[in-house]
Design a protein around this motif. Structure first.
Motif, short mmCIF file in Angstrom:
data_model
loop_
_atom_site.label_atom_id
_atom_site.label_comp_id
_atom_site.label_asym_id
_atom_site.label_seq_id
_atom_site.Cartn_x
_atom_site.Cartn_y
_atom_site.Cartn_z
N GLU A 150 -127.96 -1.28 -83.25
CA GLU A 150 -128.72 -0.15 -83.79
C GLU A 150 -127.97 1.17 -83.54
N LEU A 151 -128.39 2.21 -84.27
CA LEU A 151 -127.72 3.50 -84.20
C LEU A 151 -127.70 4.08 -82.79
N ASP A 152 -128.72 3.79 -82.00
CA ASP A 152 -128.76 4.38 -80.65
C ASP A 152 -127.65 3.85 -79.76
N TYR A 153 -126.98 2.76 -80.18
CA TYR A 153 -125.84 2.29 -79.40
C TYR A 153 -124.72 3.33 -79.43
N HIS A 154 -124.58 4.04 -80.56
CA HIS A 154 -123.63 5.15 -80.59
C HIS A 154 -124.19 6.40 -79.94
N THR A 155 -125.39 6.79 -80.33
CA THR A 155 -125.90 8.09 -79.88
C THR A 155 -126.04 8.15 -78.37
N ARG A 156 -126.33 7.04 -77.73
CA ARG A 156 -126.42 7.04 -76.27
C ARG A 156 -125.05 7.26 -75.63
N GLN A 157 -123.99 6.83 -76.29
CA GLN A 157 -122.64 7.12 -75.76
C GLN A 157 -122.34 8.61 -75.86
N ALA A 158 -122.71 9.22 -76.98
CA ALA A 158 -122.52 10.67 -77.12
C ALA A 158 -123.35 11.42 -76.08
N ASP A 159 -124.58 10.97 -75.86
CA ASP A 159 -125.44 11.61 -74.85
C ASP A 159 -124.81 11.53 -73.46
N ALA A 160 -124.25 10.38 -73.13
CA ALA A 160 -123.66 10.18 -71.80
C ALA A 160 -122.46 11.09 -71.60
N THR A 161 -121.64 11.22 -72.64
CA THR A 161 -120.47 12.08 -72.53
C THR A 161 -120.89 13.53 -72.28
N ARG A 162 -121.90 13.96 -73.02
CA ARG A 162 -122.41 15.32 -72.81
C ARG A 162 -123.03 15.47 -71.43
N ASP A 163 -123.80 14.49 -70.98
CA ASP A 163 -124.46 14.58 -69.68
C ASP A 163 -123.46 14.62 -68.53
N ALA A 164 -122.28 14.05 -68.75
CA ALA A 164 -121.24 14.07 -67.71
C ALA A 164 -120.65 15.46 -67.53
N GLY A 165 -120.69 16.30 -68.57
CA GLY A 165 -120.13 17.63 -68.47
C GLY A 165 -118.67 17.73 -68.84
N ILE A 166 -118.14 16.69 -69.47
CA ILE A 166 -116.76 16.75 -69.98
C ILE A 166 -116.82 17.26 -71.42
N ARG A 167 -115.81 17.96 -71.86
CA ARG A 167 -115.73 18.36 -73.27
C ARG A 167 -115.15 17.18 -74.05
N PHE A 168 -115.60 17.02 -75.29
CA PHE A 168 -115.18 15.82 -76.01
C PHE A 168 -115.24 16.00 -77.52
N VAL A 169 -114.38 15.25 -78.19
CA VAL A 169 -114.50 15.00 -79.62
C VAL A 169 -115.04 13.58 -79.74
N ASP A 170 -116.14 13.43 -80.46
CA ASP A 170 -116.86 12.17 -80.55
C ASP A 170 -116.33 11.36 -81.73
N SER A 171 -115.68 10.23 -81.44
CA SER A 171 -115.06 9.41 -82.48
C SER A 171 -115.94 8.21 -82.78
N ILE A 172 -116.27 8.05 -84.06
CA ILE A 172 -117.32 7.13 -84.49
C ILE A 172 -116.75 6.14 -85.50
N GLY A 173 -116.98 4.85 -85.27
CA GLY A 173 -116.56 3.83 -86.22
C GLY A 173 -117.47 3.81 -87.44
N MET A 174 -116.89 3.57 -88.63
CA MET A 174 -117.70 3.52 -89.84
C MET A 174 -118.16 2.10 -90.16
N ASP A 175 -117.49 1.08 -89.60
CA ASP A 175 -117.91 -0.31 -89.78
C ASP A 175 -118.15 -0.61 -91.27
N VAL A 176 -117.07 -0.48 -92.07
CA VAL A 176 -117.23 -0.48 -93.53
C VAL A 176 -117.46 -1.85 -94.15
#
Length: 459
Positions: A150-176
């Protein structure tokens, strides 16, 4: 809060020059907005005030490292696939993450991001684990019918990166290979929107995890290029990494070229099994390259022709890749491995110099990520992300050439403090993040459960 740094050996790595911008004794002022307000040699001007003063006492103060290629969710998977090259290692490592839940991957990503910060990496291009779980490669190919999460498998990774306090570019697979084209774009757009709703000083951008190398779908490159144009995102593709099925890998280059990806600033991650013709076309088209020295050695992938690429005008940045194939998130080790590999390959000490590799792991990495206006160097107006590194603890002896000693003789054992936006986030390996202890506990607990879910043990 205004922070004044004094008595620092400053390494600024300024833009527009190859000079590392070294100042033997200097100062830096961080404003209330977390950006560098002033920087200079000697003592700060009379009347300079701040809420806090950091006396560096002769320690190096340098930009936080930028990793242009990272997989932060792998922090708990070190030691897997040690006897394997890329695809066998992926079976061991990503075959494990295939059994993770969104909650599992949140804590694993948070742990990985805090690990990066504790080693002086303040910005990362972060490949999230795709929604489509891993499937084994056969002759360098995959079917593309693995289970989707489900989509939250990605969004939770983005949330964790932000919660850690590191700056990041969020790279997302399109799974075409999953869904209609409209469904693929809608799914990707939802992930991008989630990331863009975050604090833009931390979530520095969204990007595509280029999957053409792995995808059985012939239109994969065209779909990625359409997403780049439609959503204004960048794209970094794992490409020409493994020594297996090399001719099949090389045949995919034409797909990116013909789709117009090169002219949109595509970044090739690894880019080892190249030919002179592929390099020339990539440079002419405007593509860049992300180099992972430690990972390339660990997985027996080979040594990228980085000096040749640089000589032809290709932009290059350095990444740490991930903890599961770099083992220790040590940017100094990563730089030294890069220097040693190139010098040994070309039998020329000038093939890669310390000043050059430092730039590639800071400002150069930021440039290919499209974030060099904000991070990667110590310059007025940029975000105040920096490390404090003490050459006397342990003592490495006289600093005959300080910048070269910084690259060649420093390590995390010399790293005393890490700052993001002028705020202390790690003090001698101890994180100030309130979630740090829980992340460690949850990682150990959840991965034991993940291993139990897996039909075969990851070893």
């Amino acid at each position: 809060m205004r922070l004044l740094v004094t008595h620092a050996r400053l390494i600024a790595v300024p833009a527009g020059t190859d000079d590392p911008g070294y100042i033997e004794e200097g100062w830096m002022l961080v404003g209330d907005d977390g950006r560098i307000a002033a920087i200079g040699a000697g003592d700060p001007p009379v009347g300079t005030t701040a809420d806090e003063i950091l006396d560096a006492g002769g320690s190096f103060v340098a930009p936080g490292f930028v990793s242009s290629h990272s997989h932060l969710f792998t922090s708990g998977l070190r030691g897997l696939g040690v006897a394997e090259t890329l695809y066998g290692w992926c079976d061991a490592m990503l075959g494990t993450t295939a059994h993770m839940t969104a909650d599992d991957v949140y804590w694993s990503t948070l742990h990985g991001a805090l690990d990066f910060l504790s080693n002086g990496v303040t910005t990362a291009y972060n490949f999230t684990d795709p929604l489509q779980s891993w499937e084994s490669m056969v002759d360098g190919k995959r079917v593309g019918d693995a289970r989707m999460r489900e989509l939250d498998y990605h969004t939770r990774q983005a949330d964790a990166t932000r919660d850690a306090g590191i700056r990041f570019v969020d790279s997302i697979g399109m799974d075409v290979t999953v869904g209609s084209d409209d469904e693929i774009f809608a799914r990707f757009a939802a992930s991008v929107a989630h990331t863009r709703a975050m604090d833009p000083d931390f979530a520095l951008g969204a990007s595509i995890m280029g999957q053409v190398q792995w995808s059985p779908r012939e239109e994969a490159a065209w779909l990625e290029v359409e997403a780049m144009r439609r959503y204004g995102v960048t794209n970094q593709a794992h490409f020409l990494e493994s020594p297996e099925a090399v001719e099949h890998q090389r045949s995919k280059f034409a797909q990116y070229r013909d789709a117009g990806a090169l002219g949109l600033g595509l970044v090739f991650g690894h880019f080892i099994q190249t030919t002179p013709e592929i390099i020339d076309e990539a440079v002419a088209g405007g593509a860049a390259m992300s180099w992972q020295p430690a990972s390339n050695g660990r997985l027996a992938s080979g040594t990228a022709q980085v000096p040749e690429m640089l000589a032809k005008g290709m932009k290059v940045g350095i990444g740490l890749d991930d903890q599961a194939c770099t083992d220790v998130s040590d940017p100094w080790q990563n730089m030294r491995m890069g220097i040693y590999q190139q010098r040994a390959r070309l039998q020329d000490p000038l093939a890669m110099m310390p000043e050059q590799v430092l730039r590639l792991h800071t400002l150069g990495a930021a440039e290919i990520m499209g974030v060099a206006d904000r991070v990667g160097s110590l310059e007025v107006g940029k975000l105040a992300d920096f490390v404090v590194v003490d050459p006397r603890r342990p003592d490495v002896g006289p600093l005959w050439h300080p910048v070269r000693s910084y690259v060649l003789a420093m390590s995390p054992r010399n790293l005393t403090r890490v700052y993001v936006g002028g705020v202390l986030v790690d003090d001698r390996g101890t994180s100030s993040n309130p979630l740090a202890a829980e992340a460690s506990a949850r990682l150990h607990e959840s991965l034991a459960e993940v291993a139990r879910r897996r039909p075969t043990h990851p070893h």
